[in-house]
Design a protein around this motif. Structure first.
Motif, PDB file in Angstrom:
ATOM      1  N   SER A 294       0.814  -1.224   0.000  1.00  0.00           N
ATOM      2  CA  SER A 294       0.000   0.000   0.000  1.00  0.00           C
ATOM      3  C   SER A 294       0.838   1.260   0.000  1.00  0.00           C
ATOM      4  O   SER A 294       0.321   2.355  -0.268  1.00  0.00           O
TER       5      SER A 294
ATOM      6  N   ARG B  99      -6.683  -1.228  -6.081  1.00  0.00           N
ATOM      7  CA  ARG B  99      -6.877  -0.673  -4.738  1.00  0.00           C
ATOM      8  C   ARG B  99      -7.744  -1.607  -3.887  1.00  0.00           C
ATOM      9  O   ARG B  99      -7.463  -1.829  -2.707  1.00  0.00           O
TER      10      ARG B  99
ATOM     11  N   ALA C 190      -5.726  -4.659  -2.859  1.00  0.00           N
ATOM     12  CA  ALA C 190      -4.791  -4.368  -1.776  1.00  0.00           C
ATOM     13  C   ALA C 190      -5.533  -4.252  -0.446  1.00  0.00           C
ATOM     14  O   ALA C 190      -5.063  -4.750   0.592  1.00  0.00           O
ATOM     15  N   ASP C 191      -6.692  -3.619  -0.463  1.00  0.00           N
ATOM     16  CA  ASP C 191      -7.484  -3.453   0.758  1.00  0.00           C
ATOM     17  C   ASP C 191      -7.961  -4.804   1.285  1.00  0.00           C
ATOM     18  O   ASP C 191      -7.858  -5.105   2.484  1.00  0.00           O
TER      19      ASP C 191
ATOM     20  N   HIS D  20      -5.179  -6.853   2.786  1.00  0.00           N
ATOM     21  CA  HIS D  20      -4.843  -6.378   4.130  1.00  0.00           C
ATOM     22  C   HIS D  20      -5.850  -6.905   5.153  1.00  0.00           C
ATOM     23  O   HIS D  20      -5.475  -7.341   6.249  1.00  0.00           O
TER      24      HIS D  20
END
Length: 801
Positions: free
Chosen positions: A245, A595, A598-599, A602
């Motif tokens: 990130s 995005r 990646a979120d 996580h």
């Protein structure tokens, strides 16, 4: 009930605003350290930030001396042992090696690592020295407290040749840098397409390499370029770095913009900076730098990102006032004269081709480079663009703060929603206007065709199933007034808290004409009739002429609208009964959404179901991967549900539920009795993808026919981006659904993506399963599968019945 378009615990809705342009100043050969005085001067003329090299020319000289000494010793060494000689170690920094020092002003500085290193070098020594330089700079910048750093991109972008491993070396170096600067935000400097403009750098390490042929960029000339090559390199780098990130892009904007598909691809990536050199600008009639219409549109689009990129003006001249007060100017913070910002005239020479623009030596590129005497002319123009940004759309205003914000879908049958959640849904006037239209058309047709009603008074019996706080009840009453058709209204709601509010509305707003019932719609027996004061007589129940519901979710059926309407259909008049909506279809398309990936990755560190949850999300920074071709559009229908169902279908379901049908496994899913088997679905869809890319997941939409009035018109809703304007423009109730892939799935140019998706049930819950495959044609009659995703399954988080 509607889809959970907005979570009440999410960021609050923002008012309209003009996007703020944070503009920085960059000089490739900045001679002075960026002191407090330099920063003040930059701010006085209108810059928000300034770039600074991490190391000084003195450090550069030290490294070159070290390399030269090594090569001198290397040339004198025994050839049989020279390859075993270890690379020299760069000594620690001295004060003269760096202009940076820890200070409060570092928040206004973007550090820039040395452009003269070559992480891609085929020479192990040069690659080793380059990594040492980068690591030293990253470590020191991190120590000083620098927040952001720009790292020049790889010297070569292709990894397709056997001889070249430069891109792999580069990606590995960035991965190591991220571990060294554990809090640094790093932006890789990459052009939109083509090679970066070659810079004449004294002391560049590339010429020192003993194997230059493999990585030295060749002049492009008139040769066509691979437009997606730089994106491919970026995708490789961030994949090696596991979608970190803290890794983003400083995107170089060229004079000639590429095709729309490539602009959209970069829009879907984590843009931290947009860099503009003088060559990106045109000259207007007055000789002032301006951007063409296409560049203005691109800038407006990119500045609508949830995290708008910063803007970096590169090599547009020094900061005024550094050599004396006489050079001070304030034009960048005032309104410029019209002549300085007017659009470029049509008489300007045509822009160069992409190949010419990428080739710094091309005549077309050179002759169109504007030169401005005003040291802040570029900044003045960018501030003008900031003040003249187009207003946001209704959807942008409503969804501000929710772009790419992941939300788990609601469980409306098991959870009782809060009032604020209902309130957010009710902010959409379009949906309720369309529902009112559908009810009005249905009522008008009912009387025109002389259909019998289910009430003793002749009024049409209307039931709002799942009334919430009552907006559809209000719209049904309005439709009755508009058409002059009398109705008998029943409001059915299981939420005990909403039930209280419905009764209050009935007393204060509806004139006590609504029959409010607290019940799960599936357990409701219908309108109570026949007692007429005789409380000892057993209750009798009538039928409903029109059932109105707003149970649709982001994928139409993901909040169990089919199961709920099946369960309440027993109260619907068998011959003329109407369901609003009467049908709905689910639609999907593959997307790149780095995005979101990646979120979700996580979240997966602490939530084992994160990669298997279909999310409701206002998709924004994404790229649609499919190309529309005949018979295979970029968004395709997966399946359909129609209401009311044929009575025979419901009879079979009821027989299975009561044990009247013997069976083995109880349907397609073990553990059930097969009563809900008629609501399972499967679809396999094929999409054509012209340009290479990465699939991060599947975007889902829906269309619904509220009521088909024939000659009176069809009232429809749509969340599909290509049909929403035609069917329900400015509707904001539903955000799309996103089915994530656990791992990104890469595909080459001219591929076909096959999506398989299932709607599954075991009679206790409903869930989805999905799979993506990549195919290429090896001959006109044969395809080869190149890869496939893992099967995604939301069974653990399925919607409980």
């Amino acid at each position: 009930m509607t889809s959970p378009a907005l979570d009440p615990e999410s960021p609050s809705l923002a008012e309209d605003f003009t996007p703020t342009f944070y503009i920085g100043h960059h000089e490739s050969n900045r001679s002075l350290p960026v002191t407090d005085f330099v920063l003040r001067q930059a701010q006085d003329v209108g810059y928000d930030m300034v770039t600074s090299p991490i190391t000084s020319p003195h450090f550069h000289s030290r490294v070159l001396t070290l390399v030269s000494a090594y090569f001198s010793d290397f040339s004198q060494a025994d050839p049989t042992t020279s390859n075993l000689s270890p690379a020299p170690i760069i000594p620690p920094l001295d004060p003269v090696d760096t202009p940076l020092t820890p200070s409060d002003t570092l928040s206004q500085i973007i550090a820039h690592s040395s452009p003269w290193i070559d992480l891609c070098s085929p020479d192990p020594l040069i690659a080793n020295i380059s990594r040492q330089v980068l690591n030293i700079e990253i470590a020191y910048a991190s120590f000083c407290g620098v927040g952001h750093i720009i790292i020049p991109g790889p010297r070569i972008y292709s990894s397709g040749t056997k001889e070249n491993n430069g891109l792999i070396q580069y990606a590995r170096a960035i991965q190591e840098a991220l571990s060294i600067g554990s809090y640094l935000q790093m932006a890789i400097q990459i052009p939109m397409y083509g090679q970066e403009e070659a810079k004449d750098m004294t002391g560049d390490l590339m010429p020192f390499a003993r194997q230059q042929d493999a990585t030295t960029p060749k002049p492009l000339g008139n040769k066509s370029i691979d437009l997606f090559e730089t994106w491919d390199a970026w995708n490789f780098i961030r994949s090696v770095c596991k979608y970190n990130s803290r890794l983003s892009i400083a995107l170089g904007i060229p004079r000639q913009l590429p095709i729309e598909s490539l602009q959209s691809r970069w829009f879907a990536e984590p843009l931290r900076l947009l860099s503009f050199t003088p060559s990106a600008f045109l000259k207007n009639k007055g000789g002032h730098p301006v951007l063409g219409k296409s560049h203005q549109s691109l800038l407006s689009r990119y500045m609508r990102l949830k995290q708008a990129p910063w803007l970096l003006l590169m090599d547009v001249g020094p900061i005024p006032g550094l050599d004396g007060p006489s050079q001070l100017t304030t034009t960048a913070t005032s309104f410029p004269p019209a002549a300085a910002v007017e659009d470029v005239s049509r008489s300007v020479s045509a822009s160069p081709t992409p190949a010419e623009s990428a080739d710094p030596m091309s005549k077309g590129s050179q002759k169109l480079k504007p030169k401005s005497k005003d040291p802040v002319a570029y900044l003045v123009y960018m501030r003008h663009l900031q003040r003249t940004q187009p207003p946001r759309t209704i959807l942008e205003k409503f969804g501000s703060g929710y772009q790419d914000y992941l939300q788990a879908p609601l469980q409306p049958l098991t959870d009782n929603l809060e009032s604020v959640t209902y309130e957010v849904f009710e902010k959409d006037p379009v949906k309720y206007d369309w529902y009112e239209r559908a009810i009005a058309v249905a009522l008008s047709e009912w009387t025109q065709q002389g259909r019998p009603t289910s009430s003793s008074t002749g009024a049409v019996v209307v039931a709002v199933a799942g009334s919430g706080r009552g907006p559809l009840v209000t719209r049904a009453l309005r439709a009755s007034q508009t058409t002059g058709v009398a109705i008998e209204v029943w409001a059915v709601e299981k939420n005990p808290n909403a039930y209280v509010l419905l009764q209050r509305h009935n007393e204060e707003d509806w004139g006590r004409v609504v029959n409010v019932v607290k019940s799960d719609m599936r357990a409701w027996k219908g309108p109570l009739t026949g007692r007429e004061g005789n409380t000892t007589a057993p209750p009798s129940y009538g039928k409903v002429d029109i059932i109105v519901s707003e149970l649709l979710g982001s994928f139409a059926d993901n909040e169990l609208s089919p199961e709920c309407l099946d369960g309440v259909q027993h109260v619907l008049a068998p011959e003329f009964g109407i369901s609003i909506p009467s049908s709905y279809t689910a639609h999907l398309t593959p997307i790149l959404a780095s995005r979101l990936h990646a979120d979700i990755s996580h979240r997966a560190m602490t939530d084992l179901t994160a990669t298997e949850t279909p999310y409701v999300v206002m998709l924004h920074a994404i790229d649609y991967l499919a190309t529309s071709v005949p018979d295979r559009p970029c968004i395709q229908q997966a399946w359909e549900f129609v209401h009311p169902l044929p009575p025979a279908t419901l009879a079979i379901a009821e027989a299975r539920r009561s044990g009247g049908v013997s069976g083995g496994g109880g349907g397609s899913m073990a553990g059930g009795d097969g009563a809900n088997e008629h609501n399972t679905r499967y679809s396999r869809l094929s999409f054509v993808c012209k340009d290479r890319g990465v699939v991060n997941g599947i975007a889902g939409y829906f269309e619904a026919v509220l009521y088909d009035g024939g000659d009176a018109g069809k009232v429809e809703l749509s969340t599909r981006p290509d049909t929403i304007d035609a069917k329900s423009k400015d509707m904001i109730s539903w955000f799309p659904i996103f089915f994530p892939l656990k791992k990104p799935l890469y595909f080459p140019d001219d591929s076909e993506l096959e999506i398989s998706i299932w709607r599954q049930t075991d009679d206790r819950k409903v869930w989805y399963e999905w799979l993506v495959e990549v195919f290429v044609m090896v001959d006109p009659e044969k395809r080869m599968r190149l890869g496939m995703s893992e099967v995604g399954s939301s069974r653990k988080v399925g919607c409980l019945m």
